[in-house]
Design an enzyme around this catalytic site. Structure first.
Site, PDB file in Angstrom:
ATOM      1  N   HIS A 142       0.837  -1.208   0.000  1.00 53.31           N
ATOM      2  CA  HIS A 142       0.000   0.000   0.000  1.00 53.31           C
ATOM      3  C   HIS A 142       0.867   1.251   0.000  1.00 53.31           C
ATOM      4  O   HIS A 142       2.096   1.165  -0.074  1.00 53.31           O
ATOM      5  CB  HIS A 142      -1.012  -0.039   1.152  1.00 53.31           C
ATOM      6  CG  HIS A 142      -0.408  -0.021   2.526  1.00 53.31           C
ATOM      7  ND1 HIS A 142       0.240   1.074   3.031  1.00 53.31           N
ATOM      8  CD2 HIS A 142      -0.335  -0.971   3.487  1.00 53.31           C
ATOM      9  CE1 HIS A 142       0.663   0.812   4.258  1.00 53.31           C
ATOM     10  NE2 HIS A 142       0.332  -0.430   4.552  1.00 53.31           N
ATOM     11  N   HIS A 160       4.067   1.615   2.127  1.00 52.60           N
ATOM     12  CA  HIS A 160       5.256   0.913   1.608  1.00 52.60           C
ATOM     13  C   HIS A 160       5.875   1.697   0.463  1.00 52.60           C
ATOM     14  O   HIS A 160       7.099   1.842   0.372  1.00 52.60           O
ATOM     15  CB  HIS A 160       4.873  -0.487   1.121  1.00 52.60           C
ATOM     16  CG  HIS A 160       4.249  -1.342   2.183  1.00 52.60           C
ATOM     17  ND1 HIS A 160       3.040  -1.977   2.007  1.00 52.60           N
ATOM     18  CD2 HIS A 160       4.657  -1.649   3.435  1.00 52.60           C
ATOM     19  CE1 HIS A 160       2.739  -2.643   3.107  1.00 52.60           C
ATOM     20  NE2 HIS A 160       3.698  -2.459   3.991  1.00 52.60           N
ATOM     21  N   CYS A 207       1.822  -9.518  20.482  1.00 57.67           N
ATOM     22  CA  CYS A 207       0.920  -9.161  19.365  1.00 57.67           C
ATOM     23  C   CYS A 207       1.370  -9.899  18.110  1.00 57.67           C
ATOM     24  O   CYS A 207       2.474  -9.663  17.622  1.00 57.67           O
ATOM     25  CB  CYS A 207       0.924  -7.657  19.089  1.00 57.67           C
ATOM     26  SG  CYS A 207       0.009  -7.268  17.559  1.00 57.67           S
ATOM     27  N   CYS A 244       2.183  -7.424  15.099  1.00 60.56           N
ATOM     28  CA  CYS A 244       3.469  -6.728  15.212  1.00 60.56           C
ATOM     29  C   CYS A 244       4.609  -7.734  15.280  1.00 60.56           C
ATOM     30  O   CYS A 244       5.754  -7.376  15.090  1.00 60.56           O
ATOM     31  CB  CYS A 244       3.585  -5.926  16.504  1.00 60.56           C
ATOM     32  SG  CYS A 244       2.478  -4.554  16.696  1.00 60.56           S
ATOM     33  N   CYS A 266      -3.347  -4.451  21.595  1.00 63.65           N
ATOM     34  CA  CYS A 266      -2.207  -3.849  20.907  1.00 63.65           C
ATOM     35  C   CYS A 266      -2.576  -2.418  20.540  1.00 63.65           C
ATOM     36  O   CYS A 266      -3.586  -2.203  19.857  1.00 63.65           O
ATOM     37  CB  CYS A 266      -1.864  -4.644  19.647  1.00 63.65           C
ATOM     38  SG  CYS A 266      -0.689  -3.749  18.605  1.00 63.65           S
ATOM     39  N   HIS A 281      -2.556  -2.164  16.512  1.00 62.31           N
ATOM     40  CA  HIS A 281      -3.545  -2.893  15.719  1.00 62.31           C
ATOM     41  C   HIS A 281      -4.929  -2.974  16.367  1.00 62.31           C
ATOM     42  O   HIS A 281      -5.882  -3.416  15.730  1.00 62.31           O
ATOM     43  CB  HIS A 281      -3.037  -4.313  15.405  1.00 62.31           C
ATOM     44  CG  HIS A 281      -1.823  -4.301  14.536  1.00 62.31           C
ATOM     45  ND1 HIS A 281      -0.541  -4.440  15.024  1.00 62.31           N
ATOM     46  CD2 HIS A 281      -1.692  -4.117  13.204  1.00 62.31           C
ATOM     47  CE1 HIS A 281       0.315  -4.349  14.028  1.00 62.31           C
ATOM     48  NE2 HIS A 281      -0.341  -4.165  12.922  1.00 62.31           N
ATOM     49  N   LYS A 292      -3.698   6.448  11.100  1.00 61.45           N
ATOM     50  CA  LYS A 292      -2.614   5.819  10.359  1.00 61.45           C
ATOM     51  C   LYS A 292      -3.222   4.961   9.253  1.00 61.45           C
ATOM     52  O   LYS A 292      -4.136   4.205   9.488  1.00 61.45           O
ATOM     53  CB  LYS A 292      -1.791   4.924  11.280  1.00 61.45           C
ATOM     54  CG  LYS A 292      -0.634   4.301  10.515  1.00 61.45           C
ATOM     55  CD  LYS A 292       0.058   3.176  11.277  1.00 61.45           C
ATOM     56  CE  LYS A 292       1.083   2.519  10.367  1.00 61.45           C
ATOM     57  NZ  LYS A 292       1.327   1.124  10.685  1.00 61.45           N
ATOM     58  N   LYS A 300      -2.828  -1.499   6.145  1.00 58.26           N
ATOM     59  CA  LYS A 300      -3.634  -2.532   5.505  1.00 58.26           C
ATOM     60  C   LYS A 300      -4.564  -3.179   6.522  1.00 58.26           C
ATOM     61  O   LYS A 300      -5.686  -3.539   6.187  1.00 58.26           O
ATOM     62  CB  LYS A 300      -2.752  -3.573   4.829  1.00 58.26           C
ATOM     63  CG  LYS A 300      -1.751  -4.207   5.743  1.00 58.26           C
ATOM     64  CD  LYS A 300      -0.573  -4.756   4.979  1.00 58.26           C
ATOM     65  CE  LYS A 300       0.555  -5.036   5.959  1.00 58.26           C
ATOM     66  NZ  LYS A 300       1.835  -5.132   5.362  1.00 58.26           N
TER      67      LYS A 300
HETATM   68  O1  ME8 Z   1       7.048  -3.725   9.883  1.00 64.13           O
HETATM   69  N1  ME8 Z   1       2.918   5.638   6.801  1.00 64.13           N
HETATM   70  O2  ME8 Z   1       6.637  -4.577   7.771  1.00 64.13           O
HETATM   71  P1  ME8 Z   1       5.356  -3.758   7.306  1.00 64.13           P
HETATM   72  C1  ME8 Z   1       4.216   5.612   6.503  1.00 64.13           C
HETATM   73  N2  ME8 Z   1       8.335  -6.523   8.188  1.00 64.13           N
HETATM   74  N3  ME8 Z   1       4.918   4.480   6.308  1.00 64.13           N
HETATM   75  C2  ME8 Z   1       4.275   3.327   6.393  1.00 64.13           C
HETATM   76  C3  ME8 Z   1       2.899   3.264   6.695  1.00 64.13           C
HETATM   77  C4  ME8 Z   1       2.208   4.502   6.890  1.00 64.13           C
HETATM   78  N4  ME8 Z   1       0.923   4.577   7.145  1.00 64.13           N
HETATM   79  N5  ME8 Z   1       2.534   1.969   6.715  1.00 64.13           N
HETATM   80  C5  ME8 Z   1       3.650   1.241   6.424  1.00 64.13           C
HETATM   81  C6  ME8 Z   1       7.284  -4.507   8.982  1.00 64.13           C
HETATM   82  N6  ME8 Z   1       4.708   2.060   6.229  1.00 64.13           N
HETATM   83  C7  ME8 Z   1       8.447  -5.456   9.100  1.00 64.13           C
HETATM   84  C8  ME8 Z   1       9.740  -4.692   8.906  1.00 64.13           C
HETATM   85  S1  ME8 Z   1      12.414  -4.553   8.682  1.00 64.13           S
HETATM   86  C9  ME8 Z   1      13.706  -5.478   9.134  1.00 64.13           C
HETATM   87  C10 ME8 Z   1      10.999  -5.508   9.017  1.00 64.13           C
HETATM   88  C11 ME8 Z   1       6.079   1.656   5.878  1.00 64.13           C
HETATM   89  O3  ME8 Z   1       4.885  -4.413   6.066  1.00 64.13           O
HETATM   90  C12 ME8 Z   1       7.084   2.130   6.899  1.00 64.13           C
HETATM   91  O4  ME8 Z   1       8.374   2.088   6.326  1.00 64.13           O
HETATM   92  O5  ME8 Z   1       4.408  -3.589   8.429  1.00 64.13           O
HETATM   93  C13 ME8 Z   1       6.974   1.063   7.962  1.00 64.13           C
HETATM   94  O6  ME8 Z   1       8.078   1.052   8.834  1.00 64.13           O
HETATM   95  C14 ME8 Z   1       6.902  -0.176   7.106  1.00 64.13           C
HETATM   96  O7  ME8 Z   1       6.140   0.227   5.942  1.00 64.13           O
HETATM   97  C15 ME8 Z   1       6.234  -1.350   7.812  1.00 64.13           C
HETATM   98  O8  ME8 Z   1       5.962  -2.350   6.877  1.00 64.13           O
END
Ligand code: ME8
Length: 498
Positions: A17, A20, A125, A128, A143, A146, A295, A298
């Site tokens: 989304h 990302h 969680c 998370c 959480c 979430h 925020k 997804k």
């Molecule tokens: O946390 N606003 O993956 P994830 C800004 N797999 N950035 C956002 C966002 C939002 N509303 N939503 C997501 C994970 N992001 C782990 C990470 S790293 C070793 C492992 C971006 O799929 C932002 O960079 O939940 C956030 O930190 C990341 O997507 C979380 O992606």
């Protein structure tokens, strides 16, 4: 100099989304800018495929975790090209080379005496994939991120002696005030350390979807340690013929959202120290994109689809909007209305119009050949911004860097209005003035376009091609660096009305 920038690796439990896309775009701007400066760049992104978030989503969909991961990893892998992001590699934590390297590094952490077995009891969680201490929990054991009830976990785990790294982490933060930026995030991480660090689980017994613990075949590594290590393991196999670790480690910048600060600012450097590996140079922590004050995520289901936006308006427009409208490093609201506003006023009317009218006037008044003349000195100050922009990008201050360039775009449009070349053109005796104006305008447009290239690679390439000066090296971002006398091509509207 070697420059290594990373995004988080994204969970494959759902489709990509806008959040990302945001981090990926920001990392790409940094990577492209550094390549323009002649640095050797490595830009990594990828997917985080193990652990509960994925295992549970797969269960809900009635497929195996691997099937779900394969399906969604493809979608994440398809995102950077759509966004014009130029990652050098895409890591999947289900890559066997990644797993082997995780085992090697964590075996070393074990052999160095930083691991022990104990009973874990506490709140967890599954979305998370995080164990929550009292002050990290919402009301009624939920959480806070979430909004779902936490699970009470009770199992034998291998533990990582994070508490042993209290002093080394305090020293790291003391020695390197620029380890975490912005400053508020540095303070947040430091406050977490100052509370006193507790040991953390390194493995899970209940789960089979993960990297097996080499010294205990009943356990897999806790997904966060497996995931964090991607930044390091990727370098060892991204380039089949060459281990890139020597060249690119320690990473220059890990870009992350503020939701995953604790893992990156605390667990990660501690784990690396335990494995006798140098911690990264900088973490930059950006804020959340918010929609209607919440925020975007997804799991909350309130998302703008980046693929749709790109399909209608192009990747450049999305890249520009996200880095311009939301100050990089802070939370900010996004909306289609604000996006369309920026598209029309800034992209179509300001930059797009500057480019098309400049080129059109050279065709109209000088048959498409840029006259050779002395550059107008009054534009010098507004356009000598290459060093300032570079300094800002060096600090990941991407919104301020873009604002600096945009001021120059606006200055050039004002210059057109002030000089009114259409009037000058009516007076034969002022041919020299018209030459100077057109030559300065083309040069000014070229300079801002080279500077904007990292932000809007496609549109800027079209402009530079039309100017017949395609060189994007950063040395070209100086007023006066361009070669006059070029013959211009035609330029279709860069940002047409939708
Ligand atoms: O946390 N606003 O993956 P994830 C800004 N797999 N950035 C956002 C966002 C939002 N509303 N939503 C997501 C994970 N992001 C782990 C990470 S790293 C070793 C492992 C971006 O799929 C932002 O960079 O939940 C956030 O930190 C990341 O997507 C979380 O992606």
């Amino acid at each position: 100099m070697a420059y290594y920038v990373t995004t988080p690796i994204y969970y494959v439990n759902a489709a990509p989304h806008l959040g990302h896309a945001y981090t990926t775009i920001a990392a790409d701007v940094m990577a492209r800018h550094m390549r323009q400066r002649g640095e050797e760049v490595f830009f990594l992104t990828g997917t985080d495929e193990h652990g509960e978030p994925v295992a549970q989503a797969a269960e809900r969909e009635g497929v195996t975790p691997k099937e779900l991961a394969d399906r969604n990893a493809e979608r994440f892998k398809g995102l950077p090209p759509v966004l014009e992001a130029s990652n050098d590699f895409f890591i999947r934590t289900s890559d066997p080379q990644h797993a082997a390297k995780v085992q090697e590094v964590l075996q070393r952490v074990h052999d160095n005496g930083h691991v022990y077995k104990d009973l874990y009891e506490g709140w967890y969680c599954p979305r998370c994939a995080d164990f929550k201490s009292g002050n990290e929990m919402g009301r009624d054991n939920t959480c806070p991120i979430h909004g779902i009830p936490l699970d009470w976990e009770h199992e034998d785990n291998w533990f990582f002696r994070l508490s042993e790294f209290q002093q080394p982490l305090e020293d790291l933060y003391e020695r390197r005030p620029d380890f975490v930026a912005p400053r508020a995030r540095y303070n947040e991480a430091k406050a977490f350390i100052d509370q006193g660090l507790q040991d953390v689980s390194l493995s899970r017994a209940k789960l089979s979807w993960g990297v097996p613990v080499p010294w205990d075949d009943k356990q897999v590594f806790y997904v966060w340690f497996d995931a964090l290590l991607n930044y390091y393991t990727a370098l060892s196999y991204a380039d089949a013929g060459r281990d890139l670790t020597e060249t690119f480690w320690p990473a220059t910048f890990h870009l992350i959202g503020k939701d995953i600060l604790k893992f990156h600012a605390i667990y990660w450097p501690a784990l690396l120290m335990a494995a006798q590996v140098e911690p990264p140079q900088h973490l930059f922590v950006h804020g959340f994109l918010l929609q209607e004050g919440q925020k975007m995520s997804k799991s909350l289901g309130n998302v703008i689809d980046p693929l749709q936006v790109v399909e209608t308006y192009g990747a450049d427009a999305l890249r520009h909007y996200l880095l311009r409208d939301v100050t990089f490093g802070q939370d900010g609201s996004v909306s289609t209305t604000a996006f369309e506003g920026r598209y029309e006023t800034e992209l179509a009317n300001e930059y797009g119009n500057l480019a098309s009218r400049t080129i059109a006037m050279v065709h109209r008044y000088r048959d498409g050949t840029v006259p050779r003349a002395e550059l107008d000195a009054q534009l010098g100050e507004a356009l000598m911004i290459d060093e300032r922009v570079a300094d800002l990008v060096d600090k990941a201050d991407l919104t301020a860097a873009l604002e600096t360039i945009w001021i120059a775009v606006r200055r050039l449009n004002r210059y057109v209005e002030e000089q009114a070349p259409w009037q000058v053109a009516r007076d034969e005796r002022r041919a020299g003035d018209l030459d100077r104006i057109l030559c300065s305008l083309v040069e000014g447009l070229r300079v801002v376009t080279v500077l904007l290239h990292a932000y809007m690679p496609a549109a800027t390439e079209r402009v530079l091609t039309a100017l017949d000066q395609p060189n994007t090296d950063y040395g070209q971002a100086r007023y006066g660096a361009g070669g006059g006398g070029s013959s211009l091509g035609r330029l279709e509207p860069l940002f047409p009305k939708r």
